[in-house]
Write a protein that holds these residues in place. Structure first.
Motif, PDB file in Angstrom:
ATOM      1  N   PHE A 180      38.138  -0.790  78.642  1.00 56.58           N
ATOM      2  CA  PHE A 180      37.989  -1.092  77.401  1.00 56.58           C
ATOM      3  C   PHE A 180      39.224  -0.903  76.365  1.00 56.58           C
ATOM      4  N   VAL A 181      39.551   0.577  76.514  1.00 60.25           N
ATOM      5  CA  VAL A 181      40.770   1.147  75.672  1.00 60.25           C
ATOM      6  C   VAL A 181      42.012   0.503  76.249  1.00 60.25           C
ATOM      7  N   ASP A 182      42.051   0.541  77.639  1.00 60.17           N
ATOM      8  CA  ASP A 182      43.211  -0.153  78.304  1.00 60.17           C
ATOM      9  C   ASP A 182      43.661  -1.422  77.783  1.00 60.17           C
ATOM     10  N   THR A 183      42.730  -2.206  77.652  1.00 57.02           N
ATOM     11  CA  THR A 183      42.700  -3.753  77.199  1.00 57.02           C
ATOM     12  C   THR A 183      43.338  -3.654  75.818  1.00 57.02           C
ATOM     13  N   ILE A 184      42.626  -2.870  75.032  1.00 59.49           N
ATOM     14  CA  ILE A 184      43.156  -2.920  73.494  1.00 59.49           C
ATOM     15  C   ILE A 184      44.571  -2.331  73.444  1.00 59.49           C
ATOM     16  N   VAL A 185      44.965  -1.255  73.951  1.00 62.23           N
ATOM     17  CA  VAL A 185      46.178  -0.718  74.171  1.00 62.23           C
ATOM     18  C   VAL A 185      47.380  -1.725  74.876  1.00 62.23           C
ATOM     19  N   LYS A 186      46.918  -2.498  75.846  1.00 64.93           N
ATOM     20  CA  LYS A 186      47.792  -3.447  76.371  1.00 64.93           C
ATOM     21  C   LYS A 186      48.065  -4.472  75.520  1.00 64.93           C
ATOM     22  N   HIS A 187      47.209  -5.223  74.815  1.00 59.95           N
ATOM     23  CA  HIS A 187      47.360  -6.249  73.927  1.00 59.95           C
ATOM     24  C   HIS A 187      47.938  -5.832  72.325  1.00 59.95           C
ATOM     25  N   ARG A 188      47.469  -4.772  71.907  1.00 59.12           N
ATOM     26  CA  ARG A 188      47.717  -4.315  70.573  1.00 59.12           C
ATOM     27  C   ARG A 188      48.780  -3.170  70.526  1.00 59.12           C
ATOM     28  N   GLY A 189      49.166  -2.597  71.739  1.00 59.40           N
ATOM     29  CA  GLY A 189      49.839  -1.310  71.670  1.00 59.40           C
ATOM     30  C   GLY A 189      51.298  -1.317  70.711  1.00 59.40           C
ATOM     31  N   ALA A 190      51.909  -2.492  70.727  1.00 65.60           N
ATOM     32  CA  ALA A 190      52.957  -2.536  69.971  1.00 65.60           C
ATOM     33  C   ALA A 190      52.722  -2.383  68.537  1.00 65.60           C
ATOM     34  N   ASN A 191      51.475  -2.818  68.327  1.00 67.57           N
ATOM     35  CA  ASN A 191      51.252  -2.755  66.634  1.00 67.57           C
ATOM     36  C   ASN A 191      50.568  -1.572  66.193  1.00 67.57           C
ATOM     37  N   LEU A 192      49.900  -0.696  67.042  1.00 71.37           N
ATOM     38  CA  LEU A 192      48.941   0.295  66.837  1.00 71.37           C
ATOM     39  C   LEU A 192      49.912   1.510  66.300  1.00 71.37           C
ATOM     40  N   SER A 193      49.172   2.082  65.419  1.00 75.16           N
ATOM     41  CA  SER A 193      49.759   3.595  64.750  1.00 75.16           C
ATOM     42  C   SER A 193      49.054   4.580  65.326  1.00 75.16           C
ATOM     43  N   LEU A 194      47.733   4.301  66.067  1.00 77.61           N
ATOM     44  CA  LEU A 194      46.968   5.295  66.793  1.00 77.61           C
ATOM     45  C   LEU A 194      47.112   5.491  68.032  1.00 77.61           C
ATOM     46  N   ASN A 195      47.131   6.783  68.551  1.00 78.60           N
ATOM     47  CA  ASN A 195      47.455   7.140  70.006  1.00 78.60           C
ATOM     48  C   ASN A 195      46.216   6.635  70.711  1.00 78.60           C
ATOM     49  N   ARG A 196      46.048   6.700  72.087  1.00 80.16           N
ATOM     50  CA  ARG A 196      45.004   6.303  72.913  1.00 80.16           C
ATOM     51  C   ARG A 196      43.742   6.767  72.443  1.00 80.16           C
ATOM     52  N   SER A 197      43.894   8.313  71.956  1.00 83.15           N
ATOM     53  CA  SER A 197      42.454   9.157  71.896  1.00 83.15           C
ATOM     54  C   SER A 197      41.981   8.499  70.757  1.00 83.15           C
ATOM     55  N   GLY A 198      42.956   8.165  69.639  1.00 79.89           N
ATOM     56  CA  GLY A 198      42.475   7.609  68.561  1.00 79.89           C
ATOM     57  C   GLY A 198      41.814   6.172  68.546  1.00 79.89           C
ATOM     58  N   VAL A 199      42.381   5.472  69.476  1.00 81.72           N
ATOM     59  CA  VAL A 199      41.605   4.036  69.812  1.00 81.72           C
ATOM     60  C   VAL A 199      40.260   4.302  70.512  1.00 81.72           C
ATOM     61  N   ALA A 200      40.236   5.115  71.265  1.00 85.45           N
ATOM     62  CA  ALA A 200      38.981   5.543  71.821  1.00 85.45           C
ATOM     63  C   ALA A 200      37.796   6.029  71.386  1.00 85.45           C
ATOM     64  N   HIS A 201      38.234   6.520  70.167  1.00 90.13           N
ATOM     65  CA  HIS A 201      37.125   7.456  69.234  1.00 90.13           C
ATOM     66  C   HIS A 201      36.254   6.272  68.945  1.00 90.13           C
ATOM     67  N   GLY A 202      36.456   5.228  68.714  1.00 91.55           N
ATOM     68  CA  GLY A 202      35.058   4.276  68.301  1.00 91.55           C
ATOM     69  C   GLY A 202      35.147   3.825  66.963  1.00 91.55           C
TER      70      GLY A 202
END
Length: 308
Positions: A180-202
């Motif tokens: 799930f996290v991989d998918t969000i990072v793949k599609h939104r990665g260029a826009n995200l200001s959060l790192n992977r752990s921040g995205v995964a925090h839920g």
């Protein structure tokens, strides 16, 4: 007298033109000859029924020669992981063929946000809620606690056949969460200001915060999303396009016929006593969900207790 004539003419013109305007904005068949933006609405969880309807709407958009772009209007807290993945795959396939823009009418959380991740742009309102990247597992505690005792009553072809334990469930849940996290990072990665752990925090975010951290792109309403989708479409020139509104997908779709009198009615919820049913329908021992928050049941034993 002149005033009366002008009023009558205006009424007649309105009567003649009104059906034409309605047809141009509601018909999905492109009768006017102009290219169209298809508005597909999900106001339900991402469980199998609603997702199947959305998949069909998206398929029709892809196969309709007049549809040049899609707007996904969504208000969904998520649902079962398997059907949330189906939702994502259908949106991803559509986005590979034409522009797809998402508009979060209320909530796009967990499985609901997973599904719109491939969108070219995500519009939110100040009150919209997005995010909640996570997975939970729901299973009767008896299924887990008595698995060893149950397995001894069967001859098995392998050591893992028909066995369930908490470690296995936790491992599978983490695998799905990482995907799930991989998918969000793949599609939104260029826009995200959060790192992977921040995205995964839920965490779930309201509109302004979602724009700041990259979970959404811009503040706007449905018309903003439609205009943006049209501007992205190669087959649309300026304002020369129709808007085709599909029937919204909601939990209220379909009809349920009760063979017995309801045991209890509470508002629009009907409770049926099924204790005497002797059906042999397969019951999934456990199920993974991508939902905003943890579902609460009257029987606390229906949700695994991670604190144990």
């Amino acid at each position: 007298m002149l005033y009366v004539i002008v009023v009558v003419v205006a009424v007649l013109i309105g009567t003649v033109l009104a059906p034409v305007v309605w047809s141009a904005t509601q018909s999905a068949s492109g009768d006017s000859g102009d290219p169209a933006v298809s508005v597909i609405t999900l106001r339900a969880g991402t469980d199998a029924g609603p997702v199947n309807d959305i998949k069909e709407d998206l398929r029709q958009a892809r196969t309709n020669e007049s549809v040049e772009a899609v707007v996904l209007r969504i208000d969904s807290p998520g649902g079962a992981v398997a059907s949330s993945e189906e939702f994502y795959l259908a949106v991803n396939r559509t986005a590979a063929q034409m522009p797809v823009v998402a508009y979060v009418e209320g909530t796009a959380a967990s499985g609901g946000y997973f599904g719109i991740a491939p969108a070219d742009k995500i519009f939110v309102k100040p009150s919209s809620t997005v995010g909640s990247i996570g997975v939970i597992v729901s299973a009767p505690l008896s299924t887990v606690e008595q698995s060893e005792a149950q397995s001894k009553t069967y001859l098995r072809t392998g050591p893992d056949k028909a066995t369930i334990d908490k470690d296995q469930l936790r491992e599978e849940m983490e695998t799905l969460h990482n995907a799930f996290v991989d998918t969000i990072v793949k599609h939104r990665g260029a826009n995200l200001s959060l790192n992977r752990s921040g995205v995964a925090h839920g965490d779930a975010y309201i509109g302004p915060t979602a724009i700041r951290n990259g979970f959404a792109d811009e503040m706007g309403d449905l018309n903003s999303a439609i205009a943006d989708a049209a501007a992205r479409a190669d087959g649309i020139d300026g304002d020369q396009y129709d808007v085709a509104y599909n029937e919204p997908v909601s939990p209220s779709g379909g009809t349920i016929v009760l063979s017995e009198d309801p045991a209890r009615v509470d508002g629009n919820i009907v409770y049926v006593d099924g204790s005497d049913d002797e059906g042999t329908e397969f019951q999934q021992p456990y199920e993974f969900h991508a939902v905003w928050g943890v579902p609460v049941t009257e029987d606390a034993g229906e949700v695994t207790n991670e604190s144990e």
